[in-house]
Design an enzyme around this catalytic site. Structure first.
Site, PDB file in Angstrom:
ATOM      1  N   ASN A  49     101.785  55.783 -49.564  1.00  0.00           N
ATOM      2  CA  ASN A  49     101.263  56.381 -48.328  1.00  0.00           C
ATOM      3  C   ASN A  49     100.001  57.186 -48.614  1.00  0.00           C
ATOM      4  OD1 ASN A  49     103.131  58.128 -49.656  1.00  0.00           O
ATOM      5  ND2 ASN A  49     103.313  59.403 -47.854  1.00  0.00           N
ATOM      6  N   GLU A  51      97.498  59.797 -46.644  1.00  0.00           N
ATOM      7  CA  GLU A  51      97.367  60.628 -45.443  1.00  0.00           C
ATOM      8  C   GLU A  51      95.908  61.031 -45.224  1.00  0.00           C
ATOM      9  OE1 GLU A  51     100.305  63.763 -45.974  1.00  0.00           O
ATOM     10  OE2 GLU A  51     101.921  62.317 -45.580  1.00  0.00           O
ATOM     11  N   GLU A  62     104.436  50.907 -47.007  1.00  0.00           N
ATOM     12  CA  GLU A  62     104.817  49.508 -46.791  1.00  0.00           C
ATOM     13  C   GLU A  62     103.638  48.677 -46.319  1.00  0.00           C
ATOM     14  OE1 GLU A  62     106.188  52.288 -45.697  1.00  0.00           O
ATOM     15  OE2 GLU A  62     108.191  51.965 -44.915  1.00  0.00           O
ATOM     16  N   CYS A  99     105.620  49.597 -39.359  1.00  0.00           N
ATOM     17  CA  CYS A  99     105.772  48.808 -40.595  1.00  0.00           C
ATOM     18  C   CYS A  99     106.759  47.667 -40.393  1.00  0.00           C
ATOM     19  CB  CYS A  99     106.212  49.702 -41.751  1.00  0.00           C
ATOM     20  SG  CYS A  99     104.889  50.802 -42.292  1.00  0.00           S
TER      21      CYS A  99
HETATM   22  N1  THU Z   1     105.723  57.080 -44.423  1.00  0.00           N
HETATM   23  C1  THU Z   1     105.649  55.900 -45.116  1.00  0.00           C
HETATM   24  O1  THU Z   1     104.850  55.757 -46.041  1.00  0.00           O
HETATM   25  N2  THU Z   1     106.493  54.907 -44.758  1.00  0.00           N
HETATM   26  C2  THU Z   1     107.380  54.980 -43.734  1.00  0.00           C
HETATM   27  O2  THU Z   1     108.042  53.993 -43.420  1.00  0.00           O
HETATM   28  C3  THU Z   1     107.536  56.215 -42.983  1.00  0.00           C
HETATM   29  C4  THU Z   1     106.626  57.323 -43.334  1.00  0.00           C
HETATM   30  C5  THU Z   1     104.823  58.178 -44.808  1.00  0.00           C
HETATM   31  C6  THU Z   1     103.782  58.510 -43.795  1.00  0.00           C
HETATM   32  C7  THU Z   1     103.496  59.950 -44.114  1.00  0.00           C
HETATM   33  O3  THU Z   1     102.527  60.011 -45.142  1.00  0.00           O
HETATM   34  C8  THU Z   1     104.803  60.492 -44.674  1.00  0.00           C
HETATM   35  O4  THU Z   1     105.579  59.359 -45.001  1.00  0.00           O
HETATM   36  C9  THU Z   1     105.562  61.353 -43.694  1.00  0.00           C
HETATM   37  O5  THU Z   1     105.719  60.738 -42.481  1.00  0.00           O
END
Ligand code: THU
Length: 144
Positions: A49, A51, A62, A99
């Site tokens: 992830n 941000e 994902e 996702c």
């Molecule tokens: N996040 C993911 O990477 N995958 C998911 O399926 C749900 C959430 C990340 C997004 C964000 O950076 C952090 O988790 C908190 O929501």
């Protein structure tokens, strides 16, 4: 019937997800997520992830893994693995709706989705299928 994942394939995919999770850029949520996909031709692609100060621009692990694979020419997938830290009161974390829809674009419903949690030094794995996570995806080309 597609070939089931071997224990070794499963372990490699989970290791790849766990490894890329270390590169998570998540200063706002502090929630690190790692993902990896296995392609039909045996390649593994990773995603984490990422941000942004403009929160809505965040991209999930994902989708980054799937898009990396598609950028490299992959179209068919055998499995996806996801790994997060264990949160209090939750057995595991599962993918967000966006996702799941993206997975449904490229993966058949029987695709194994491995949901792993890191609990101190232990890695606990829950095995689902895409059908369980996303029973009615939007698909403009079929009559579901
Ligand atoms: N996040 C993911 O990477 N995958 C998911 O399926 C749900 C959430 C990340 C997004 C964000 O950076 C952090 O988790 C908190 O929501």
């Amino acid at each position: 019937m597609r070939k089931p994942l071997t224990k070794e394939e499963e372990r490699s995919l989970l290791d790849a997800a766990q490894c890329v999770r270390e590169n998570s850029y998540s200063p706002y949520s502090k929630f690190k997520v790692g993902a990896a996909v296995l392609t039909d031709d045996g390649r593994i692609f990773q995603g984490t992830n990422i941000e942004n100060a403009s929160y809505g621009l965040t991209i999930c692990a994902e989708r980054n893994a799937i898009f990396a694979a598609v950028c490299a020419g992959a179209r068919r997938f055998r499995a996806l693995a996801l790994i997060t830290q264990k949160l209090p009161g939750m057995a595991f974390n599962s993918p967000c709706g966006a996702c799941r829809q993206v997975m449904s674009e490229f993966m058949p419903p029987e695709t194994p989705i491995l949901l792993a949690v890191l609990d101190k030094t232990k890695r606990i794995v829950y095995r689902k299928t895409l059908r369980e996570l996303m029973p009615f995806p939007f698909d403009k080309f079929s009559e579901k």
